[in-house]
Design a protein around this motif. Structure first.
Motif, mmCIF file in Angstrom:
data_model
loop_
_atom_site.group_PDB
_atom_site.id
_atom_site.type_symbol
_atom_site.label_atom_id
_atom_site.label_comp_id
_atom_site.label_asym_id
_atom_site.label_seq_id
_atom_site.Cartn_x
_atom_site.Cartn_y
_atom_site.Cartn_z
ATOM 1 N N ALA A 159 -35.973 -0.027 -41.136
ATOM 2 C CA ALA A 159 -35.732 -1.420 -41.508
ATOM 3 C C ALA A 159 -36.276 -2.335 -40.426
ATOM 4 O O ALA A 159 -35.915 -2.236 -39.256
ATOM 5 N N ASP A 160 -37.183 -3.227 -40.817
ATOM 6 C CA ASP A 160 -37.701 -4.245 -39.903
ATOM 7 C C ASP A 160 -36.988 -5.553 -40.228
ATOM 8 O O ASP A 160 -37.146 -6.103 -41.327
ATOM 9 N N VAL A 161 -36.204 -6.031 -39.268
ATOM 10 C CA VAL A 161 -35.450 -7.258 -39.496
ATOM 11 C C VAL A 161 -35.977 -8.344 -38.589
ATOM 12 O O VAL A 161 -36.608 -8.087 -37.567
ATOM 13 N N ALA A 162 -35.683 -9.592 -38.951
ATOM 14 C CA ALA A 162 -36.160 -10.731 -38.189
ATOM 15 C C ALA A 162 -35.436 -10.811 -36.845
ATOM 16 O O ALA A 162 -34.284 -10.409 -36.707
ATOM 17 N N ASP A 163 -36.127 -11.337 -35.833
ATOM 18 C CA ASP A 163 -35.537 -11.552 -34.517
ATOM 19 C C ASP A 163 -34.958 -12.968 -34.493
ATOM 20 O O ASP A 163 -35.694 -13.944 -34.630
ATOM 21 N N VAL A 164 -33.662 -13.074 -34.344
ATOM 22 C CA VAL A 164 -32.999 -14.371 -34.379
ATOM 23 C C VAL A 164 -32.458 -14.674 -32.991
ATOM 24 O O VAL A 164 -31.672 -13.909 -32.431
ATOM 25 N N ASP A 165 -32.899 -15.804 -32.432
ATOM 26 C CA ASP A 165 -32.396 -16.248 -31.135
ATOM 27 C C ASP A 165 -31.338 -17.313 -31.375
ATOM 28 O O ASP A 165 -31.589 -18.329 -32.036
ATOM 29 N N VAL A 166 -30.150 -17.079 -30.818
ATOM 30 C CA VAL A 166 -29.055 -18.026 -30.977
ATOM 31 C C VAL A 166 -28.735 -18.599 -29.610
ATOM 32 O O VAL A 166 -28.572 -17.874 -28.638
#
Length: 88
Positions: free
Chosen positions: A56-63
């Motif tokens: 699974a390739d998921v998005a990189d989310v910066d919080v």
């Protein structure tokens, strides 16, 4: 009313009558369900097997957080006016 709506009502009435007739036959004993012996589930053995490989390739989310100043308006509330409105 259209023909389709009347057809749906007729179908519902037919189903209702069929259910009522079935229940009457069941209550009066005309229909009798009986069984002999005990219900026993079969024994099942499961061996081996493998799970599928999943990538699974998921998005990189910066919080993050930012400090922000928000202006809040002043609200002047007169207690006598508020009590008068509550009495209404």
């Amino acid at each position: 009313m259209n023909e389709r709506g009347e057809g749906n009502k007729s179908l519902l009435w037919i189903i209702l009558v069929a259910v009522v007739v079935f229940l009457l036959l069941l209550v009066t004993g005309v229909i009798d369900f009986s069984s002999e012996g005990e219900l026993e589930a079969p024994e099942v053995e499961v061996e081996g097997g493998a799970l599928p490989d999943i990538d699974a390739d998921v998005a990189d989310v910066d919080v993050g957080t930012d400090e922000v100043t928000v202006e809040v308006p002043e609200v002047d509330v007169d207690a006598a006016d508020a009590e008068a409105e509550d009495d209404d």
